[in-house]
Design a protein around this motif. Sequence first.
Motif, PDB file in Angstrom:
ATOM      1  N   LYS A   2      20.308 -38.587 -64.732  1.00  0.00           N
ATOM      2  CA  LYS A   2      20.978 -39.001 -63.230  1.00  0.00           C
ATOM      3  C   LYS A   2      20.384 -37.797 -62.683  1.00  0.00           C
ATOM      4  N   ARG A  18      15.559 -33.170 -54.426  1.00  0.00           N
ATOM      5  CA  ARG A  18      15.373 -34.324 -53.293  1.00  0.00           C
ATOM      6  C   ARG A  18      14.373 -34.091 -53.157  1.00  0.00           C
ATOM      7  N   GLU A  21      10.883 -33.938 -53.896  1.00  0.00           N
ATOM      8  CA  GLU A  21      10.128 -35.318 -54.318  1.00  0.00           C
ATOM      9  C   GLU A  21       9.309 -35.917 -52.794  1.00  0.00           C
ATOM     10  N   ARG A  27       7.463 -37.571 -58.881  1.00  0.00           N
ATOM     11  CA  ARG A  27       7.776 -38.620 -58.847  1.00  0.00           C
ATOM     12  C   ARG A  27       9.026 -39.629 -59.472  1.00  0.00           C
ATOM     13  N   ARG A  30      12.802 -44.645 -60.127  1.00  0.00           N
ATOM     14  CA  ARG A  30      13.339 -45.538 -58.985  1.00  0.00           C
ATOM     15  C   ARG A  30      14.121 -46.655 -59.810  1.00  0.00           C
ATOM     16  N   GLY A  34      18.443 -47.756 -57.124  1.00  0.00           N
ATOM     17  CA  GLY A  34      18.551 -47.230 -55.983  1.00  0.00           C
ATOM     18  C   GLY A  34      18.299 -45.575 -55.949  1.00  0.00           C
ATOM     19  N   TYR A  35      19.121 -45.149 -57.577  1.00  0.00           N
ATOM     20  CA  TYR A  35      18.503 -44.124 -57.948  1.00  0.00           C
ATOM     21  C   TYR A  35      18.233 -43.467 -58.794  1.00  0.00           C
ATOM     22  N   ARG A  36      17.333 -42.204 -58.416  1.00  0.00           N
ATOM     23  CA  ARG A  36      16.104 -41.393 -59.118  1.00  0.00           C
ATOM     24  C   ARG A  36      16.622 -41.204 -61.195  1.00  0.00           C
ATOM     25  N   GLU A  37      15.180 -41.966 -61.927  1.00  0.00           N
ATOM     26  CA  GLU A  37      15.420 -41.814 -62.883  1.00  0.00           C
ATOM     27  C   GLU A  37      14.974 -40.380 -63.195  1.00  0.00           C
ATOM     28  N   TYR A  38      15.462 -39.437 -64.036  1.00  0.00           N
ATOM     29  CA  TYR A  38      14.368 -37.936 -64.127  1.00  0.00           C
ATOM     30  C   TYR A  38      14.408 -37.818 -65.494  1.00  0.00           C
TER      31      TYR A  38
END
Length: 90
Positions: A2, A18, A21, A27, A30, A34-38
Motif C-alpha cells: 500500500k 500521488r 502519478e 503507474r 489499481r 480503489g487503492y494503489r498497489e506499488y
Amino acid sequence: MKIGDRAQRNGVSRRLLRYYEEQGLLRPVRLPNGYREYGEPDVAAVRHIRAMLAAGLPTAVIARLLDCVHDDGDRIVPTAWPGMVSNLRR
DNA sequence: GTTCTAACA
DNA sequence: TGTTAGTA
C-alpha cells in the motif's frame, strides 16, 4: 504494497507519490477497492524521479526518460532505444 | 484504521 | 507540499 508502506520505505510523502502519478511518472496498479498497489519497479522509479527532479529536469521530460531506463538492482542502465540520443539532445 | 479524490492555503 | 472533508 500500500501507499503508506511505500511512502515510508522511499522516504517520501503519500501526497508526493500521488503527485508523481498525476504527472505520469508512476503507474501503480489499481485494486478493486480503489487503492494503489506499488511494486519493486515503482521503488526504483521513485529513486530515478527524485534524482532527476533534483537535477532540475521538468516532470514532462522525466516521464519520457523513465521509459528508457532500467534498474538492474543497484544501478540504472540505459535501455536500447533508437530515439533516445536525439531526444536527450533536444 | 487506511486510502481515495479534490481543493484550498 | 501539507492538510482537510466526505467516502469506500
